[in-house]
Structures are given as structure tokens and as C-alpha cells.
Design a protein around this motif. Structure first.
Motif, PDB file in Angstrom:
ATOM      1  N   GLU A 136      -1.868 -28.348 -47.299  1.00  0.00           N
ATOM      2  CA  GLU A 136      -1.432 -28.980 -46.150  1.00  0.00           C
ATOM      3  C   GLU A 136      -3.126 -29.632 -45.335  1.00  0.00           C
ATOM      4  O   GLU A 136      -4.595 -29.076 -45.993  1.00  0.00           O
ATOM      5  N   ARG A 137      -3.174 -30.394 -44.705  1.00  0.00           N
ATOM      6  CA  ARG A 137      -4.839 -31.107 -43.338  1.00  0.00           C
ATOM      7  C   ARG A 137      -5.862 -29.914 -43.496  1.00  0.00           C
ATOM      8  O   ARG A 137      -6.757 -30.141 -43.541  1.00  0.00           O
ATOM      9  N   ASP A 138      -4.664 -29.509 -42.528  1.00  0.00           N
ATOM     10  CA  ASP A 138      -5.550 -28.484 -42.029  1.00  0.00           C
ATOM     11  C   ASP A 138      -6.643 -27.349 -42.481  1.00  0.00           C
ATOM     12  O   ASP A 138      -7.058 -26.473 -42.451  1.00  0.00           O
ATOM     13  N   PHE A 139      -5.457 -26.861 -43.469  1.00  0.00           N
ATOM     14  CA  PHE A 139      -5.953 -25.767 -44.371  1.00  0.00           C
ATOM     15  C   PHE A 139      -7.579 -26.182 -45.329  1.00  0.00           C
ATOM     16  O   PHE A 139      -7.621 -25.674 -45.355  1.00  0.00           O
ATOM     17  N   LEU A 140      -7.314 -27.429 -45.751  1.00  0.00           N
ATOM     18  CA  LEU A 140      -7.678 -28.112 -46.262  1.00  0.00           C
ATOM     19  C   LEU A 140      -9.547 -28.325 -45.298  1.00  0.00           C
ATOM     20  O   LEU A 140     -10.139 -27.828 -46.177  1.00  0.00           O
ATOM     21  N   PHE A 141      -9.442 -29.052 -44.546  1.00  0.00           N
ATOM     22  CA  PHE A 141     -10.018 -29.147 -43.306  1.00  0.00           C
ATOM     23  C   PHE A 141     -10.784 -27.514 -43.193  1.00  0.00           C
ATOM     24  O   PHE A 141     -12.455 -27.369 -43.158  1.00  0.00           O
ATOM     25  N   ALA A 142      -9.757 -26.870 -43.223  1.00  0.00           N
ATOM     26  CA  ALA A 142     -10.644 -25.607 -42.913  1.00  0.00           C
ATOM     27  C   ALA A 142     -11.576 -24.731 -44.138  1.00  0.00           C
ATOM     28  O   ALA A 142     -12.818 -24.426 -44.120  1.00  0.00           O
ATOM     29  N   PHE A 143     -11.152 -25.170 -45.331  1.00  0.00           N
ATOM     30  CA  PHE A 143     -11.696 -24.667 -46.699  1.00  0.00           C
ATOM     31  C   PHE A 143     -13.441 -25.724 -47.058  1.00  0.00           C
ATOM     32  O   PHE A 143     -13.847 -25.110 -47.503  1.00  0.00           O
ATOM     33  N   VAL A 144     -13.137 -27.073 -46.858  1.00  0.00           N
ATOM     34  CA  VAL A 144     -14.562 -27.655 -46.319  1.00  0.00           C
ATOM     35  C   VAL A 144     -15.837 -27.250 -45.125  1.00  0.00           C
ATOM     36  O   VAL A 144     -16.886 -28.194 -45.625  1.00  0.00           O
ATOM     37  N   GLN A 145     -15.401 -26.438 -44.802  1.00  0.00           N
ATOM     38  CA  GLN A 145     -16.402 -25.592 -43.854  1.00  0.00           C
ATOM     39  C   GLN A 145     -16.932 -24.397 -44.578  1.00  0.00           C
ATOM     40  O   GLN A 145     -17.481 -23.972 -44.073  1.00  0.00           O
ATOM     41  N   THR A 146     -16.344 -24.180 -45.751  1.00  0.00           N
ATOM     42  CA  THR A 146     -17.013 -22.608 -46.348  1.00  0.00           C
ATOM     43  C   THR A 146     -17.868 -22.416 -46.712  1.00  0.00           C
ATOM     44  O   THR A 146     -18.704 -23.294 -46.904  1.00  0.00           O
ATOM     45  N   ALA A 147     -18.825 -21.246 -46.427  1.00  0.00           N
ATOM     46  CA  ALA A 147     -19.978 -21.080 -46.490  1.00  0.00           C
ATOM     47  C   ALA A 147     -20.442 -21.544 -48.440  1.00  0.00           C
ATOM     48  O   ALA A 147     -21.326 -22.285 -48.691  1.00  0.00           O
ATOM     49  N   GLU A 148     -18.839 -21.110 -49.530  1.00  0.00           N
ATOM     50  CA  GLU A 148     -19.372 -20.794 -50.135  1.00  0.00           C
ATOM     51  C   GLU A 148     -19.394 -22.236 -50.884  1.00  0.00           C
ATOM     52  O   GLU A 148     -19.730 -22.877 -52.116  1.00  0.00           O
ATOM     53  N   LEU A 149     -18.865 -22.698 -50.166  1.00  0.00           N
ATOM     54  CA  LEU A 149     -18.243 -24.247 -50.875  1.00  0.00           C
ATOM     55  C   LEU A 149     -19.639 -25.373 -50.177  1.00  0.00           C
ATOM     56  O   LEU A 149     -20.120 -26.136 -51.145  1.00  0.00           O
ATOM     57  N   VAL A 150     -20.689 -25.047 -49.159  1.00  0.00           N
ATOM     58  CA  VAL A 150     -21.840 -25.878 -48.815  1.00  0.00           C
ATOM     59  C   VAL A 150     -22.499 -25.625 -50.019  1.00  0.00           C
ATOM     60  O   VAL A 150     -23.313 -26.087 -49.657  1.00  0.00           O
ATOM     61  N   GLU A 151     -22.657 -23.761 -49.960  1.00  0.00           N
ATOM     62  CA  GLU A 151     -23.644 -23.542 -51.080  1.00  0.00           C
ATOM     63  C   GLU A 151     -23.375 -24.153 -52.411  1.00  0.00           C
ATOM     64  O   GLU A 151     -24.686 -24.520 -53.394  1.00  0.00           O
ATOM     65  N   SER A 152     -22.533 -24.510 -52.532  1.00  0.00           N
ATOM     66  CA  SER A 152     -21.826 -24.549 -53.724  1.00  0.00           C
ATOM     67  C   SER A 152     -22.577 -26.501 -53.874  1.00  0.00           C
ATOM     68  O   SER A 152     -22.795 -26.861 -55.199  1.00  0.00           O
ATOM     69  N   LEU A 153     -21.698 -27.557 -52.984  1.00  0.00           N
ATOM     70  CA  LEU A 153     -22.154 -28.628 -53.187  1.00  0.00           C
ATOM     71  C   LEU A 153     -24.022 -29.139 -52.517  1.00  0.00           C
ATOM     72  O   LEU A 153     -24.703 -28.948 -53.409  1.00  0.00           O
ATOM     73  N   THR A 154     -24.358 -27.984 -52.188  1.00  0.00           N
ATOM     74  CA  THR A 154     -25.664 -27.382 -51.924  1.00  0.00           C
ATOM     75  C   THR A 154     -27.021 -27.830 -52.734  1.00  0.00           C
ATOM     76  O   THR A 154     -27.729 -28.272 -53.274  1.00  0.00           O
ATOM     77  N   SER A 155     -26.500 -26.771 -53.821  1.00  0.00           N
ATOM     78  CA  SER A 155     -27.105 -26.543 -55.406  1.00  0.00           C
ATOM     79  C   SER A 155     -27.184 -27.799 -56.271  1.00  0.00           C
ATOM     80  O   SER A 155     -27.370 -28.073 -56.834  1.00  0.00           O
ATOM     81  N   LEU A 156     -26.397 -28.895 -55.641  1.00  0.00           N
ATOM     82  CA  LEU A 156     -25.966 -29.637 -56.791  1.00  0.00           C
ATOM     83  C   LEU A 156     -27.160 -31.337 -56.012  1.00  0.00           C
ATOM     84  O   LEU A 156     -26.986 -32.508 -56.892  1.00  0.00           O
ATOM     85  N   VAL A 157     -27.511 -31.193 -55.521  1.00  0.00           N
ATOM     86  CA  VAL A 157     -28.380 -32.331 -54.276  1.00  0.00           C
ATOM     87  C   VAL A 157     -29.309 -33.246 -55.681  1.00  0.00           C
ATOM     88  O   VAL A 157     -30.164 -32.297 -55.427  1.00  0.00           O
ATOM     89  N   ARG A 158     -29.319 -34.295 -55.682  1.00  0.00           N
ATOM     90  CA  ARG A 158     -30.230 -34.862 -56.004  1.00  0.00           C
ATOM     91  C   ARG A 158     -30.818 -35.456 -55.267  1.00  0.00           C
ATOM     92  O   ARG A 158     -30.629 -36.301 -54.488  1.00  0.00           O
TER      93      ARG A 158
END
Length: 344
Positions: free
Chosen positions: A118-140
Motif C-alpha cells: 500500500e502506498r500510504d504504508f510505504l510512505f510511513a516506512f520511508v519516514q522511520t528513524a531506522e531507515l533514515v539512520e540506515s541510509l545516512t550510514s551509507l552516505v558518500r
């Protein structure tokens, strides 16, 4: 490298775990607007997204011949956009129906969910702190810190059946609506208070006597700088010395080092990017247009501290200017607009 969102935890019964590229369409479409030079299109770039409200607040109408080189990705209503530049700022939004078929910057990862998600479920997921932290750790990259589409699509998302997704999304949407109402009411009160402050500033700096005062550039008043700050990767955060970043500038005219994030810093970084009482800081990079050039100063430095690469530091000559005075002057809307204009 997948997200560690479920590390140490079991999924609830009926839930699955998948990579985003398994539950989102692999190809969302590209188009080069320059091939139709006289055709107009709506363009969404990173400045179009309000990373606090999590929505697209503006889009530019551009002729194909004037299209930026990054204007390539076709978007559809319901797509979820995630900015790959500075993922720690979490600039995400859902594409509204009126932008269906338009173009967004390659600075976004376009997520178009399949039927199982579901679109709204996905949208909620991309705002989670855990996802943000995971992506930020991969920054180049120091000057343009970013992740890639592949980094985003390799992240793991836990999800239940579509019926449960709808139920969860409905609850989250209800809470988000309440938060948005509270935020709007608070912003209205702050705007009213700021209007009084701006009126006072104009009374001080725009009166007949003030028009006769001598004028100097910040560079002419500086004893040191302008200097850019240090780039730090996310895994270096959490311990060490305070580091002033963009978010600290918008909290108060007087930056509080006690609320700044802490990072590991070398002696060379402390020497190059160390902060002294009275230092002025200007925002040199912002997702929002109005954030560029925002100014604040540090009053007290109780311990060694550094500043982030998205800021510019100026240390004034104490015999020529007072930091508080310059910082207040920089709050005038006409001065701010001039600063924004000169950054183009």
C-alpha cells in the motif's frame, strides 16, 4: 547492503520481509524534456519538498529547452519520492495526481509500489528513524553527500497483508493529520510574533538616521573567514565534541552548543573548524530556498566544538562589528532575499 530494521526481532505472524526493489516497480520511466524544446513541463526538485511537512509544496513550469540536466525521471500520482541527497534530512513526499506524467530530479529515488504494498504504508516506512539512520550510514561524498538509488532499493521493509497495511496506514494518517493541524497553529502564532520583530528591525535599520550610516560587506568586517566546516559521516556521531549544523541555526539567533549533536573530531579538525565565542554562521546549503544564508551566532563556547560543512563561519573583527548586531540585521527579509539572490 540491506537495512538492519529487524535485527534481533521476530516479525509478527503474517508479516513478510522484502527489499524495496522487490515490492516496488523496477522501472518508473525516464524522459529527456530537451527532446521537446518548446513543450512545457512541471519540474520537481529537492527544493520543491518540505522535509518537515513531508509533501511537495512547489513545482516549476519549464520549457523543455531549459530543462536542467537532472530533470529526467517521469513521475506518476501516488509515487513516493525519497531524496537521495542528504538522507538525514528525510525529504520525502507523495506525488499528487496533478503532477501525473511530469518530471522530477534524479536527486530522488522514485518508489512506485506494486499491488502487494500500500502506498500510504510505504510512505510511513520511508519516514522511520531506522531507515533514515540506515541510509545516512551509507552516505558518500563530502561536498554533495548522497546515497544511490541502489542503496535505497536494497533496504528491507517489513510488511503485512494489504488489509493490515491499510488499517495501520489509516491510524498513522489520522495521527499525522492531528500533528499537521497542531504544527500549522503553532506556525501561525510564531509568524505573528515574527511580524512584530521584523517591524521593530525595520524601525531600527530603515529609519532616516540609519540610511546615513556607513555600509560594509561581511568580508570587510571579518577578522577570519568566510570558512566552510567539516564533513562528518553518520557513524562518527554520538560521542566527542559538539558540532553545529544547519538545524541549529533555525532554533535561535544565539546557538546553544549544549543542544548540538556530538561527533568524533581530530585535533586537525578542531584546529581548522574550531568555534570561538562570537562566531557568526551562515547556512550555505539548504533544501529550502529561504534557508540559504540564514544567520546565527555562538555566544558561549564552554568546551571545544566544530561546525558542519553545510555552514560558513565568519569571525568578525571586534573593533568593527558586534556579532549580535550583524545577526539581527540579517533577519530583515530584504537582506535575506538579497542573500538568496546572490547565491544563484
Amino acid at each position: 547492503m540491506g537495512s538492519q530494521l529487524t535485527c534481533g526481532r521476530e516479525l509478527p505472524p503474517g508479516w513478510r520481509l522484502a527489499r524495496l526493489d522487490e515490492v516496488c516497480e523496477p522501472n518508473t520511466g525516464v524522459r529527456d524534456p530537451r527532446l521537446a524544446p518548446d513543450v512545457q513541463f512541471r519540474y520537481v526538485d529537492i527544493t520543491s519538498v518540505d522535509n518537515v511537512a513531508k509533501r511537495i509544496v512547489s513545482s516549476r513550469e519549464i520549457l523543455g529547452k531549459n530543462a536542467p540536466s537532472r530533470a529526467r525521471q517521469v513521475i506518476k500520482g501516488g509515487d513516493v519520492l525519497l531524496a537521495t541527497t542528504r538522507p538525514n534530512l528525510n525529504a520525502v513526499a507523495v506525488v499528487p495526481l496533478e503532477l501525473n506524467g511530469q518530471i522530477c530530479s534524479t536527486g530522488f529515488c522514485v518508489l512506485r509500489p506494486k499491488e502487494c504494498l500500500e502506498r500510504d504504508f510505504l510512505f510511513a516506512f520511508v519516514q522511520t528513524a531506522e531507515l533514515v539512520e540506515s541510509l545516512t550510514s551509507l552516505v558518500r561524498g563530502a561536498l554533495y553527500p548522497a546515497v544511490t538509488d541502489r542503496h535505497v532499493r536494497e533496504q528491507l521493509i517489513p510488511y503485512p497483508c494489504t488489509g493490515e497495511q491499510k488499517r495501520i496506514a489509516a491510524i498513522l494518517n489520522e495521527h499525522m493529520t492531528a500533528v499537521e493541524r497542531a504544527r500549522a497553529a503553532t506556525e501561525a502564532q510564531l509568524e505573528a510574533a515574527r511580524a512584530v520583530y521584523i517591524a521593530y528591525l525595520r524601525g531600527v535599520f530603515n529609519n532616516n538616521e540609519a540610511t546615513k550610516w556607513p555600509r560594509f560587506s561581511v568580508k570587510q568586517l571579518a577578522a577570519l573567514g568566510p570558512d566552510n566546516g567539516a564533513f562528518k559521516r553518520r557513524h562518527q556521531f554520538g560521542r566527542g565534541v559538539p558540532m553545529v549544523n544547519v538545524s541549529d541555526l533555525f532554533l535561535s539567533l544565539d546557538i546553544d552548543l549544549g543542544s548540538a549533536e556530538r561527533v568524533e573530531a581530530t585535533s586537525d579538525e578542531l584546529r581548522k573548524h574550531g568555534i570561538a565565542a562570537g562566531d557568526l554562521f551562515f547556512c550555505r546549503s539548504s533544501l529550502k530556498r529561504e534557508g540559504i544564508g540564514w544567520c546565527a551566532f555562538v555566544k558561549d563556547v564552554p568546551e571545544p566544538a566544530i561546525f558542519d560543512c553545510h555552514l560558513m563561519r565568519v569571525r568578525l573583527n571586534p573593533g568593527l562589528a558586534v556579532p549580535e548586531y550583524v545577526a539581527h540585521y540579517w533577519q530583515l527579509p530584504e537582506v535575506r532575499e538579497q542573500t538568496i539572490g546572490s547565491s544563484r
